[in-house]
Write a protein that holds these residues in place. Structure first.
Motif, PDB file in Angstrom:
ATOM      1  N   HIS A 157       0.842  -1.186   0.000  1.00 28.39           N
ATOM      2  CA  HIS A 157       0.000   0.000   0.000  1.00 28.39           C
ATOM      3  C   HIS A 157       0.884   1.245   0.000  1.00 28.39           C
ATOM      4  O   HIS A 157       2.057   1.194   0.376  1.00 28.39           O
ATOM      5  CB  HIS A 157      -0.913   0.018   1.229  1.00 28.39           C
ATOM      6  CG  HIS A 157      -0.171   0.064   2.523  1.00 28.39           C
ATOM      7  ND1 HIS A 157       0.322  -1.070   3.139  1.00 28.39           N
ATOM      8  CD2 HIS A 157       0.181   1.108   3.337  1.00 28.39           C
ATOM      9  CE1 HIS A 157       0.928  -0.737   4.255  1.00 28.39           C
ATOM     10  NE2 HIS A 157       0.873   0.578   4.397  1.00 28.39           N
ATOM     11  N   PHE A 158       0.304   2.350  -0.410  1.00 24.56           N
ATOM     12  CA  PHE A 158       1.027   3.613  -0.418  1.00 24.56           C
ATOM     13  C   PHE A 158       0.900   4.319   0.930  1.00 24.56           C
ATOM     14  O   PHE A 158      -0.143   4.271   1.581  1.00 24.56           O
ATOM     15  CB  PHE A 158       0.485   4.540  -1.516  1.00 24.56           C
ATOM     16  CG  PHE A 158       1.004   4.226  -2.889  1.00 24.56           C
ATOM     17  CD1 PHE A 158       2.300   4.552  -3.254  1.00 24.56           C
ATOM     18  CD2 PHE A 158       0.194   3.593  -3.820  1.00 24.56           C
ATOM     19  CE1 PHE A 158       2.787   4.278  -4.511  1.00 24.56           C
ATOM     20  CE2 PHE A 158       0.666   3.298  -5.085  1.00 24.56           C
ATOM     21  CZ  PHE A 158       1.963   3.644  -5.430  1.00 24.56           C
ATOM     22  N   GLU A 159       1.981   4.968   1.335  1.00 26.13           N
ATOM     23  CA  GLU A 159       1.975   5.871   2.474  1.00 26.13           C
ATOM     24  C   GLU A 159       2.498   7.220   2.016  1.00 26.13           C
ATOM     25  O   GLU A 159       3.371   7.298   1.139  1.00 26.13           O
ATOM     26  CB  GLU A 159       2.848   5.329   3.605  1.00 26.13           C
ATOM     27  CG  GLU A 159       2.308   4.056   4.248  1.00 26.13           C
ATOM     28  CD  GLU A 159       3.181   3.580   5.402  1.00 26.13           C
ATOM     29  OE1 GLU A 159       4.263   4.174   5.610  1.00 26.13           O
ATOM     30  OE2 GLU A 159       2.777   2.625   6.086  1.00 26.13           O
ATOM     31  N   THR A 160       1.973   8.285   2.596  1.00 27.30           N
ATOM     32  CA  THR A 160       2.409   9.636   2.256  1.00 27.30           C
ATOM     33  C   THR A 160       3.351  10.147   3.326  1.00 27.30           C
ATOM     34  O   THR A 160       3.014  10.159   4.520  1.00 27.30           O
ATOM     35  CB  THR A 160       1.209  10.582   2.113  1.00 27.30           C
ATOM     36  OG1 THR A 160       0.325  10.077   1.118  1.00 27.30           O
ATOM     37  CG2 THR A 160       1.675  11.979   1.717  1.00 27.30           C
ATOM     38  N   GLY A 161       4.541  10.554   2.896  1.00 25.18           N
ATOM     39  CA  GLY A 161       5.545  11.018   3.825  1.00 25.18           C
ATOM     40  C   GLY A 161       5.733  12.518   3.774  1.00 25.18           C
ATOM     41  O   GLY A 161       4.895  13.255   3.242  1.00 25.18           O
ATOM     42  N   PRO A 162       6.858  13.009   4.299  1.00 25.29           N
ATOM     43  CA  PRO A 162       7.142  14.451   4.296  1.00 25.29           C
ATOM     44  C   PRO A 162       7.106  15.029   2.884  1.00 25.29           C
ATOM     45  O   PRO A 162       7.581  14.400   1.932  1.00 25.29           O
ATOM     46  CB  PRO A 162       8.552  14.526   4.898  1.00 25.29           C
ATOM     47  CG  PRO A 162       8.666  13.277   5.723  1.00 25.29           C
ATOM     48  CD  PRO A 162       7.899  12.226   4.967  1.00 25.29           C
ATOM     49  N   GLY A 163       6.537  16.218   2.783  1.00 20.97           N
ATOM     50  CA  GLY A 163       6.458  16.872   1.488  1.00 20.97           C
ATOM     51  C   GLY A 163       5.458  16.241   0.549  1.00 20.97           C
ATOM     52  O   GLY A 163       5.449  16.547  -0.649  1.00 20.97           O
ATOM     53  N   GLY A 164       4.624  15.365   1.069  1.00 19.27           N
ATOM     54  CA  GLY A 164       3.617  14.737   0.224  1.00 19.27           C
ATOM     55  C   GLY A 164       4.144  13.623  -0.652  1.00 19.27           C
ATOM     56  O   GLY A 164       3.429  13.119  -1.519  1.00 19.27           O
TER      57      GLY A 164
END
Length: 244
Positions: A157-164
């Motif tokens: 699955h995708f995760e959103t990190g710093p800066g999108g």
């Protein structure tokens, strides 16, 4: 939406899809709502010209069958869930719709020159037997055309990190076969999808063991309603032929 077996005390696939039938009909028949509306023309291009008889394996509420008929196919459609078949008949009273298990198709050897499995093979509990049955009812030179969720997409699955920035996370083995239940809520619609995760080799080995030769494999880029996502493939399309 095909096949019927109890796994780990969970509901059978037939029971799961019976339970979701009303939700699925609303979801599938809302124009331009899910990926089918974007993917269908490309998938039908993979299928090619209609032959003498086409089987829609796991037809659900019948949208693929109806689109095949509109493109000149003579279609027989099957599904394990009675309620799905009832909705398909209601939408297409002149169609040939039947309830059956993918492992025991009620057709003669070589009865079809095209078998379509659009987003259904990953839902069967016995992949090898279901593919073997699809191959059995194919005439020599006939083709099996399969769309599935891409095995890579199913693996994580995708995760959103710093800066999108997005990253794709895999927490369990890609090679593990796992039962999946995924509830999605979008624009007032709620749908629980039931199926299995499979590695790519599970699909190709099932086709190989069934005596089929893979002649085309495609990974379409997702692009719908102005959204384009080319980080990983969401779909996998495969066309295999039964040697003449």
């Amino acid at each position: 939406m095909v096949n019927d077996a109890t796994v780990n005390n969970k509901a059978t696939m037939a029971e799961s899809w019976e339970e979701q039938a009303r939700n699925w009909v609303a979801w599938a028949r809302r124009p331009d709502f899910d990926s089918y509306w974007f993917y269908r023309d490309g998938f039908f291009d993979l299928v090619g010209e209609p032959g003498t008889a086409t089987l829609d394996l796991g037809c659900g509420e019948g949208r693929v069958s109806r689109d095949l008929k509109a493109r000149g196919h003579r279609v027989t459609s099957v599904d394990i869930a009675q309620t799905m078949i009832d909705h398909a008949v209601e939408a297409d009273p002149d169609g040939d719709y039947r309830v059956c298990d993918a492992r025991e198709l009620p057709f003669d050897d070589g009865a079809f020159d095209i078998v379509i499995a659009y987003n259904t093979i990953m839902d069967v509990d016995d992949l090898a037997s279901s593919v073997a049955e699809a191959a059995r009812v194919l005439a020599p030179g006939g083709r099996l055309c399969v769309a599935t969720t891409h095995p890579l997409n199913d693996a994580g699955h995708f995760e959103t990190g710093p800066g999108g920035r997005r990253r794709f996370v895999i927490e369990e083995s890609y090679f593990a076969r796992r039962r999946v239940e995924d509830t999605v809520e979008r624009e007032g619609m709620v749908m629980t999808f039931n199926g299995w995760t499979n590695p790519l080799s599970a699909y190709t080995r099932a086709m190989e063991n069934a005596g089929l030769l893979i002649e085309s494999m495609r990974e379409p880029i997702f692009e719908m309603k102005g959204r384009r996502d080319d980080l990983i493939p969401y779909h996998l399309w495969t066309r295999a032929v039964r040697p003449a």
